[in-house]
Design an enzyme around this catalytic site. Structure first.
Site, PDB file in Angstrom:
ATOM      1  N   ASP A  89      -7.345  -6.208  11.925  1.00 38.44           N
ATOM      2  CA  ASP A  89      -7.583  -6.747  10.659  1.00 38.44           C
ATOM      3  C   ASP A  89      -8.452  -7.932  10.991  1.00 38.44           C
ATOM      4  OD1 ASP A  89      -6.221  -8.919  11.757  1.00 38.44           O
ATOM      5  OD2 ASP A  89      -4.520  -8.731  10.297  1.00 38.44           O
ATOM      6  N   SER A  90      -8.941  -8.365  10.001  1.00 31.89           N
ATOM      7  CA  SER A  90      -9.978  -9.444  10.084  1.00 31.89           C
ATOM      8  C   SER A  90      -9.627 -10.878  10.561  1.00 31.89           C
ATOM      9  CB  SER A  90     -11.035  -9.676   9.214  1.00 31.89           C
ATOM     10  OG  SER A  90     -10.257 -10.216   7.936  1.00 31.89           O
ATOM     11  N   GLY A  91      -8.619 -11.102  10.438  1.00 35.04           N
ATOM     12  CA  GLY A  91      -7.739 -12.384  10.608  1.00 35.04           C
ATOM     13  C   GLY A  91      -7.679 -13.232   9.310  1.00 35.04           C
ATOM     14  N   GLY A  92      -8.451 -12.584   8.536  1.00 37.88           N
ATOM     15  CA  GLY A  92      -8.700 -13.316   7.062  1.00 37.88           C
ATOM     16  C   GLY A  92      -7.309 -13.717   6.540  1.00 37.88           C
ATOM     17  N   PHE A  93      -6.443 -12.699   6.315  1.00 40.48           N
ATOM     18  CA  PHE A  93      -5.197 -12.621   5.459  1.00 40.48           C
ATOM     19  C   PHE A  93      -4.299 -13.660   6.498  1.00 40.48           C
ATOM     20  CE2 PHE A  93      -0.793 -11.560   4.887  1.00 40.48           C
ATOM     21  CZ  PHE A  93      -0.901 -11.325   3.463  1.00 40.48           C
ATOM     22  N   ASP A 143     -12.846 -11.450   5.113  1.00 42.21           N
ATOM     23  CA  ASP A 143     -12.910 -11.698   3.658  1.00 42.21           C
ATOM     24  C   ASP A 143     -11.886 -12.720   3.204  1.00 42.21           C
ATOM     25  OD1 ASP A 143     -10.822 -10.352   4.185  1.00 42.21           O
ATOM     26  OD2 ASP A 143     -10.361  -9.259   2.124  1.00 42.21           O
ATOM     27  N   GLN A 194     -12.138  -6.781  -3.178  1.00 42.59           N
ATOM     28  CA  GLN A 194     -11.459  -7.750  -3.690  1.00 42.59           C
ATOM     29  C   GLN A 194     -11.776  -8.036  -5.131  1.00 42.59           C
ATOM     30  OE1 GLN A 194      -9.062  -9.280  -2.370  1.00 42.59           O
ATOM     31  NE2 GLN A 194      -9.407  -9.135  -0.075  1.00 42.59           N
ATOM     32  N   GLY A 221      -5.907  -7.610  -1.010  1.00 45.95           N
ATOM     33  CA  GLY A 221      -5.524  -8.425  -2.297  1.00 45.95           C
ATOM     34  C   GLY A 221      -4.689  -7.824  -3.030  1.00 45.95           C
ATOM     35  N   ASP A 271      -1.091   0.693   5.717  1.00 40.68           N
ATOM     36  CA  ASP A 271      -0.197  -0.052   6.657  1.00 40.68           C
ATOM     37  C   ASP A 271       0.646  -1.024   6.083  1.00 40.68           C
ATOM     38  OD1 ASP A 271      -2.351  -2.088   5.865  1.00 40.68           O
ATOM     39  OD2 ASP A 271      -0.976  -3.319   7.254  1.00 40.68           O
ATOM     40  N   CYS A 309      17.056  14.021  10.640  1.00 44.46           N
ATOM     41  CA  CYS A 309      15.933  13.340  11.197  1.00 44.46           C
ATOM     42  C   CYS A 309      15.773  13.659  12.650  1.00 44.46           C
ATOM     43  CB  CYS A 309      15.822  11.835  10.837  1.00 44.46           C
ATOM     44  SG  CYS A 309      14.753  10.747  11.653  1.00 44.46           S
ATOM     45  N   CYS A 311      13.990  11.642  14.891  1.00 46.32           N
ATOM     46  CA  CYS A 311      13.584  10.595  15.879  1.00 46.32           C
ATOM     47  C   CYS A 311      14.601  10.237  16.748  1.00 46.32           C
ATOM     48  CB  CYS A 311      13.777   9.412  14.820  1.00 46.32           C
ATOM     49  SG  CYS A 311      15.112   8.509  14.662  1.00 46.32           S
ATOM     50  N   CYS A 314      18.026   8.864  15.555  1.00 49.61           N
ATOM     51  CA  CYS A 314      19.002   9.926  14.846  1.00 49.61           C
ATOM     52  C   CYS A 314      19.491  11.282  15.802  1.00 49.61           C
ATOM     53  CB  CYS A 314      18.298  10.486  13.549  1.00 49.61           C
ATOM     54  SG  CYS A 314      18.144   9.259  12.425  1.00 49.61           S
ATOM     55  N   HIS A 340      13.316   4.354  14.260  1.00 50.09           N
ATOM     56  CA  HIS A 340      13.862   5.382  12.920  1.00 50.09           C
ATOM     57  C   HIS A 340      12.838   5.303  11.663  1.00 50.09           C
ATOM     58  CE1 HIS A 340      15.835   7.780   9.796  1.00 50.09           C
ATOM     59  NE2 HIS A 340      15.636   6.475   8.961  1.00 50.09           N
TER      60      HIS A 340
HETATM   61 ZN   LIG Z   1      15.774   8.827  12.654  1.00 52.14          ZN
END
Ligand SMILES: [Zn+2]
Length: 376
Positions: A89-93, A143, A194, A221, A271, A309, A311, A314, A340
């Site tokens: 990310d840009s660091g902005g947030f 931004d 934005q 945003g 994300d 599942c 994973c 599980c 999981h």
């Molecule tokens: Zn799982």
């Protein structure tokens, strides 16, 4: 380069080719803020849980260990031993949400480090330089993430500045990519839309940034306090005005149900810290919605978190055992639940892609939403 493989209505199935391999979209990026997924999850684990893209935070890494240190060690891919795509990310947030005493000027933002209070400046050029040192696959433009709600005149002025910053980001990124000592000379750049909850500002801004011929476009945003309906309305209005031959990334979203709704509206990248954060607190996703492993009813439950599942948690352990680990404050509890939950998200995206390929996305979406029944 984005290849649109299939489009049904607004729903897109694509492939995004990067210098670190192709990404099948729609995709969920797994967030490793400090070049690690919180909850003792390694990059070896990430491969096992179907992660395609890892996301790291520019602001955090610039403070610790420092982007110059990462660069000295060959860039993030070498540093964390991950050979697939990384988005930074840009660091902005973080500058806007974590730091204090900030002054926003045309040149950039003056703020204090959340670690030691040290005064720092970050502008578009600094953000690009840090991301170039980190050598991520995809860099995000710097931004201003506007608090919601904000007055219309503030949003207008801020968005205009974000556009001017984007222009500077593009120039700086092109310059950095042309330098001999740059680690990733093919670093890609995504711009960010934005405009708060003002549809007309959002649309105008989407049209403006579309002219920059970037590698991808993000909607920023959102998921900052507005209702889900407002968020969907904004996505609906913005996506038609972004280039259709580039990926669209909805930043920081969200719940599995939000992802399905956004895919239906043409979004390709996602994300969110939510699955890892939830996992660390014993909240795990199942095909019937979210459950809390601290709940007493799981004390003698020998079934896995989510029946079927695949994973690592599980396949090997029961709800009762993981609940015990949480009660005993064993680190393994967090690790298993984060594994999981991330697998749940990555697998959901795979199922979404298969549903689009197989022409049954609408049915898939309604079935999932009714099974989760507002609990995911
Ligand atoms: Zn799982």
């Amino acid at each position: 380069m984005y290849k649109l493989l299939k489009k049904t209505g607004k729903v897109r199935r694509g492939e995004f080719v990067t210098p670190h391999g192709a990404i099948q979209t729609p995709v969920f990026m797994n967030v490793g803020t400090l070049a690690a997924i919180k909850g003792a999850v390694s990059t070896m684990d990430l491969k096992e849980i179907k992660c395609q893209v890892e996301l790291s935070n520019t602001y955090h890494l610039s403070l610790r260990p420092g982007d110059k240190v990462v660069r000295e060690l060959g860039g993030l891919h070498k540093f964390m031993n991950w050979d697939r795509p990384i988005l930074t990310d840009s660091g902005g947030f973080q500058v806007f949400s974590l730091s204090s005493i900030r002054k926003i000027k045309e040149e950039g933002v003056y703020f204090s480090s959340h670690i030691d209070g040290r005064k720092i400046f970050m502008g578009p050029e600094e953000s690009m330089q840090i991301q170039s040192n980190l050598a991520s696959t995809i860099a995000m433009a710097f931004d201003e993430c506007i608090p919601n709600p904000s007055p219309r005149d503030y949003v207008e002025a801020s968005v205009a500045r974000t556009t001017r910053w984007l222009e500077r980001c593009k120039i700086e990124m092109d310059r950095l990519n042309s330098l001999d000592h740059t680690i990733n000379k093919k670093q890609m750049l995504f711009g960010i839309n934005q405009g708060g909850i003002y549809e007309d500002i959002r649309i105008e801004h989407a049209k403006t940034i579309s002219k920059f011929n970037l590698d991808g476009y993000a909607i920023g945003g959102l998921a900052v306090g507005e209702t889900h309906e407002e968020m969907y309305r904004i996505i609906d209005s913005v996506t038609p005005h972004l280039p259709q031959d580039k990926p669209i990334y909805l930043m920081g979203v969200g719940l599995p149900s939000n992802i399905l709704e956004a895919v239906a509206r043409g979004v390709d990248f996602f994300d969110c810290v939510l699955p890892a954060r939830n996992g660390r607190h014993g909240h795990v996703f199942t095909k019937y919605g979210k459950i809390n492993l601290f709940n007493a009813k799981f004390q003698l439950d020998s079934s896995p978190i989510d029946e079927g599942c695949q994973c690592p948690a599980c396949r090997n352990y029961s709800r009762a055992y993981i609940r015990h680990l949480f009660k005993a404050k064993e680190m393994l509890a967090m690790r298993l639940c984060v594994l999981h939950n991330l697998y749940f998200y990555n697998k959901l995206m795979e199922d979404i892609r298969n549903a689009i390929d197989g022409d049954y996305f609408d049915e898939f979406k309604s079935e999932k939403l009714s099974m989760w029944d507002g609990r995911a």
